[in-house]
Enzyme design. Structure first.
Site, short mmCIF file in Angstrom:
data_model
loop_
_atom_site.label_atom_id
_atom_site.label_comp_id
_atom_site.label_asym_id
_atom_site.label_seq_id
_atom_site.Cartn_x
_atom_site.Cartn_y
_atom_site.Cartn_z
N ALA A 48 0.58 -2.62 5.34
CA ALA A 48 0.03 -1.68 4.37
C ALA A 48 -1.09 -2.35 3.59
O ALA A 48 -1.26 -3.57 3.67
CB ALA A 48 1.12 -1.24 3.39
N LYS A 49 -1.85 -1.59 2.89
CA LYS A 49 -2.84 -2.13 1.96
C LYS A 49 -3.15 -1.05 0.94
O LYS A 49 -3.02 0.14 1.22
CB LYS A 49 -4.12 -2.52 2.70
CG LYS A 49 -4.93 -3.56 1.97
CD LYS A 49 -4.32 -4.94 2.15
CE LYS A 49 -5.10 -5.99 1.41
NZ LYS A 49 -4.63 -7.34 1.79
#
Ligand code: NAD
Length: 416
Positions: free
Chosen positions: A105-106
């Site tokens: 994720a980011k």
């Protein structure tokens, strides 16, 4: 096309290349080319002058087959959904290459932290967290620091989430200060992991750390700690830059004194007793180890044939374009790719999460020795793969990572 859109093109291109190489199942390939889910949120805050400003924030989950979504949050004016997606995809591979049970994720908010007061930064962080309160969670999505976010900001995220659920929940975010459930060794972990991969390589090449000269691009969390650790082990750090420019001294710089100078003056520029150098010049400095630890797209087709260092260890995410990768490979450079070389940060984030869930904390020696075990094993696996398949270390890392993610996806099957 902006550099940020370009990062996503590069991330997809890297996946396409490995897919072709390993004959990836087309249905898996099709799924991996896209993020699982993306959130765009408006983040309105009251500024100190009482006006309301609205920032745009993002959170992207690329793939969660191997565990909860994990990835940092970036505060930078150039943050876009495309860049965040590229970084999320790289997180999937990074967690898989070191074999920790997370998906990728980011997150990010497009903002300039240099013009925000501490109060504004806190309100921005709390509102961003509130907008994503049903997304974040210790079993679902665990953020961490990235460019221009730090332990204080992680602490505000932890507090906002904890207020919402009604109890202190350290497992919701990593990179926190020690006093609210952070892990010893987390601050330096990305750099320490990067240095472990460099030492594994030096052992394979029969070279001594004392004989190395090092140039570091980006004197932030990752760049500074890398410089300090390798200096303490006997190498000579001869050049360092930040967003404003940098310094060069072939006799060696003192990393701690340089960090103090940056703290006091806002930049390493004009540090006494050293020559000035630009960010472009730093990449071409005559040294044995180059550590890019700033932003994406720094080593490109334009300058790859002028890089003198024969070891390049990517502290930053995405500093090298695929075209430059090929040039460096043909030139016989030893190139430690981001998804391996900077995986130490997420590895100790994983330790921090485990400690937080158990409310039982480890010593710094335990953290560092477990980190070494994971980084050394990941390096060996990637090295063997690169030798066996006669490919770059980046391609070898991707082969290891994509195969692990694929195995998990095939075993879990397609819902419904
Ligand atoms: P940071 O904000 O602490 O430091 C970034 C540094 O880069 C600052 O000194 C800044 O002045 C400098 N910089 C910014 N733009 C630059 C430019 N164009 N040229 C040269 N220097 C520039 O951030 P950080 O956490 O050290 O992250 C640096 C890189 O490492 C990023 O690519 C990040 O994604 C990656 N990374 C960080 C972690 C982590 O745990 N912090 C983990 C893995 C990867």
């Amino acid at each position: 096309m902006s550099g940020q859109d370009n990062a996503l093109d590069i991330a997809v291109q890297q996946l396409d290349q490995v897919a072709e190489r390993i004959n990836l199942d087309p249905s898996i390939h099709r799924r991996l080319r896209r993020p699982a889910r993306s959130y765009i949120v408006s983040v309105p805050i009251r500024l100190d002058n009482r006006e309301v400003e609205v920032f745009e924030g993002y959170r992207v989950h690329h793939n969660t087959s191997r565990g909860p979504a994990k990835g940092g949050i970036r505060y930078h004016p150039d943050v876009t959904l495309a860049e965040t997606t590229a970084l999320a995809m790289w997180m999937t591979w990074k967690c898989a290459v070191v074999n920790i049970p997370y998906g990728g994720a980011k997150g990010g908010v497009a903002c300039n932290t240099k013009v925000l007061s501490r109060g504004e930064l806190q309100r921005l962080t709390r509102r961003y967290t509130s907008e994503l309160i049903n997304v974040f969670g210790p079993q679902t999505d665990i953020p961490a620091p990235d460019v221009y976010t730090n332990p204080q900001i992680m602490s505000w995220i932890m507090d906002t989430y904890s207020v919402s659920v009604g109890y202190a929940e350290p497992g919701v975010v990593t990179g926190k200060p020690i006093a609210v459930g952070g892990s010893l060794g987390r601050n330096e972990a990305t750099s320490r992991g990067c240095i472990f991969t460099i030492y594994s390589l030096l052992r394979r090449l029969n070279r001594k750390v004392e004989d190395q000269t090092v140039a570091v691009q980006g004197y932030g969390n990752v760049g500074y700690h890398a410089a300090q650790i390798i200096h303490d082990d006997g190498a000579k750090v001869i050049a360092a830059t930040d967003s404003k420019g940098g310094v060069f001294n072939p006799k060696g710089l003192d990393p701690r004194a340089l960090a103090r100078y940056k703290e006091e003056n806002g930049s390493v520029v004009d540090y006494p007793g050293a020559d000035s150098i630009t960010n472009e010049e730093l990449l071409e400095v005559d040294c044995s180890i180059l550590i890019p630890a700033a932003m994406e797209n720094q080593i490109t087709q334009r300058n790859a044939d002028r890089i003198k260092a024969d070891i390049i260890a990517e502290g930053a995410n995405g500093p090298t374009t695929p075209a430059a990768d090929e040039v460096l490979f043909e030139r016989g450079k030893y190139h430690l790719p981001d998804i391996l070389a900077n995986a130490g940060g997420v590895t100790v984030s994983y330790f921090e999460w485990v400690q937080g869930l158990e409310r039982y904390f480890w010593t710094e020696e335990e953290v560092n020795s477990k980190l070494k075990g994971i980084m050394d094993r990941a390096f060996d696996e990637v090295w063997e793969m690169a030798q066996k398949e006669k490919v770059t270390m980046r391609m070898a890392s991707y082969i290891v990572a994509v195969r692990r993610v694929t195995e998990a996806m095939l075993l879990r099957g397609l819902h419904p």
